[in-house]
Motif scaffolding. Structure first.
Motif, short mmCIF file in Angstrom:
data_model
loop_
_atom_site.label_atom_id
_atom_site.label_comp_id
_atom_site.label_asym_id
_atom_site.label_seq_id
_atom_site.Cartn_x
_atom_site.Cartn_y
_atom_site.Cartn_z
N GLY A 142 0.93 -1.29 0.16
CA GLY A 142 0.05 0.02 0.18
C GLY A 142 0.93 1.15 -0.02
O GLY A 142 0.15 2.41 -0.13
N PHE A 143 2.14 1.23 0.06
CA PHE A 143 3.15 2.45 -0.29
C PHE A 143 2.76 3.03 -1.69
O PHE A 143 2.51 2.38 -2.67
CB PHE A 143 4.49 1.94 -0.12
CG PHE A 143 4.80 1.64 1.17
CD1 PHE A 143 5.45 2.70 2.18
CD2 PHE A 143 4.87 0.43 1.73
CE1 PHE A 143 5.62 2.59 3.44
CE2 PHE A 143 5.41 0.10 2.88
CZ PHE A 143 5.56 1.11 4.02
N ARG A 144 2.85 4.32 -1.53
CA ARG A 144 2.83 5.13 -3.13
C ARG A 144 3.95 5.61 -3.32
O ARG A 144 4.86 5.98 -2.71
CB ARG A 144 1.54 6.22 -2.92
CG ARG A 144 1.68 7.31 -1.84
CD ARG A 144 0.92 8.21 -1.77
NE ARG A 144 1.10 9.30 -0.95
CZ ARG A 144 1.50 10.70 -1.43
NH1 ARG A 144 1.59 10.43 -2.82
NH2 ARG A 144 1.79 11.46 -0.52
N GLY A 328 3.92 5.99 3.13
CA GLY A 328 2.60 5.56 3.69
C GLY A 328 2.58 6.28 4.92
O GLY A 328 3.19 6.46 5.58
N VAL A 333 -0.79 2.19 6.85
CA VAL A 333 0.03 1.01 6.61
C VAL A 333 -0.52 0.18 7.61
O VAL A 333 -0.60 -1.08 7.37
CB VAL A 333 1.49 1.44 6.77
CG1 VAL A 333 2.40 0.25 6.77
CG2 VAL A 333 1.84 2.49 5.59
N ARG A 336 -3.65 -1.70 6.78
CA ARG A 336 -3.49 -2.45 5.60
C ARG A 336 -2.83 -3.86 5.95
O ARG A 336 -3.21 -4.87 5.49
CB ARG A 336 -2.63 -1.96 4.42
CG ARG A 336 -2.26 -2.65 3.39
CD ARG A 336 -3.14 -2.09 2.26
NE ARG A 336 -2.74 -3.13 0.84
CZ ARG A 336 -3.47 -2.32 -0.19
NH1 ARG A 336 -3.87 -1.20 -0.37
NH2 ARG A 336 -2.91 -2.96 -1.24
#
Length: 372
Positions: A142-144, A328, A333, A336
């Motif tokens: 889920g890191f961008r 994130g 995080v 998630r």
């Protein structure tokens, strides 16, 4: 999820050499998979970095993931300070033979309580090699992606040194020093260092330091504390006597063949005169004369900074695989990864003092995202 994974804290000040060697094995394996052809980080350099982080990184905390007492993954957290005291730089490495088993995610889950205790709001990682398992893992967790970083290197033995024959533009002179800025230039040098704030950082939450004379002196002292030799070439505007541009390169005694090209910047009103290329070229010419043992020089530049990338190309740098910086929010995080964190399949000993620091360890290392 591996049912035999144990996560422990790694304490460099208490670790035996066998533990460092195991940590190093993970680092070497990850580098061979993700950065083939690049020089391997020597064991002694790794030990030095783990015991005392490179200047400017803040306090570091480390974890390891073990299977059958073998270290198969490592995690490293840099707790930045000053302007960036809400950011934790988190780096995770998983041995290529153990990826895609949830180990990276389990490590990340295990370190979240420490980040919350340190009141960190944002997790960032800047050591993800584009196109590798690390990028796939960072995306899945889920890191961008917030920034692309161009890595470049110069090998002094094969460089075309005629590229360093760069004249000093009219109205300027060059000054050189090692370690400590001269008193007559320190104030304008501190101001010139602030020009680095124009360098693009994409969507990263990182903020460039607000340089003052005091902070420059503190940074110099921190480098000296690690016996790092800091070299500066600056361009001085003759009419005003002010520093108009600078470039900084450091060499650590643990790795005397390796140069770290650090900040380079040109003050806004002096741009367009070729000063960036000039100071870099003269730094290289001086370096190969004074320190011929330096054979490899590395540097990183934001992908948006095409001007500095072009300057590096012009003086002989070659481009390596691109890095991706990811980010994130800690709470996002944590949400998630909640299911992983609650899994009974992972045993954790991170709350027991001394675990992860004894002879029985056989591996250890870190960076956000070299597989999961």
């Amino acid at each position: 999820m591996r049912t035999d994974l144990v996560i422990e804290r790694f304490e460099p000040d208490r670790a035996a050499r066998a533990g460092f060697a195991a940590y190093h094995d993970v680092v070497k394996a990850c580098q061979a998979a993700d950065r083939p052809g690049e020089p391997t980080l020597p064991l002694e350099e790794l030990i030095g970095r783990l015991k005392k982080p490179m200047p400017g990184m803040g306090r570091a905390v480390h974890w390891v993931g073990l299977r059958h007492r073998d270290v198969v993954a490592v995690a490293e957290v840099f707790l930045l300070d000053e302007e960036n005291s809400d950011i934790a730089m988190v780096n995770v490495k998983v041995h290529p033979e153990h990826r895609r088993a949830g180990i990276g995610s389990a490590l990340l889950c295990a370190i979240l309580p420490e980040l919350k205790a340190q009141e960190r709001r944002v997790i960032e990682g800047g050591d993800v090699v584009a196109g590798t398992a690390g990028q796939l893992w960072a995306d899945a967790v889920g890191f961008r992606q917030v920034r692309r970083v161009v890595r470049q290197a110069l090998i002094t033995a094969t460089a075309d040194r005629t590229r360093w024959d760069v004249p000093v533009p009219g109205g300027y002179r060059l000054e050189y020093w090692e370690g400590t800025a001269p008193e007559n230039l320190i104030e304008s040098y501190a101001l010139a260092r602030g020009a680095i704030r124009d360098a693009p950082l994409g969507d990263s939450g990182y903020r460039w330091p607000e340089y003052t004379v005091e902070r420059v002196r503190a940074a110099e002292a921190e480098l000296r504390s690690q016996s790092m030799l800091q070299r500066l070439v600056v361009a001085v505007h003759e009419a005003s006597g002010a520093v108009a541009a600078f470039t900084e390169l450091c060499v650590h005694p643990r790795r005397p063949d390796w140069g770290y090209q650090r900040d380079t910047a040109v003050v806004a009103e002096h741009r367009g005169n070729g000063l960036g290329r000039c100071v870099k070229a003269h730094m290289l010419r001086r370096l190969v004369t004074d320190a011929p043992e330096v054979r490899w020089i590395s540097t990183t530049t934001g992908a948006e900074n095409m001007h500095m990338i072009r300057v590096n190309d012009e003086v002989g740098y070659t481009t390596l695989p691109t890095l991706i910086a990811v980010q994130g929010e800690l709470t996002a995080v944590e949400a998630r990864l909640g299911a992983v964190r609650r899994s009974p399949a992972v045993r954790s000993r991170i709350d027991r003092p001394g675990n992860g620091s004894g002879d029985r360890q056989r591996g250890t290392s870190g960076r956000v995202a070299d597989g999961s």
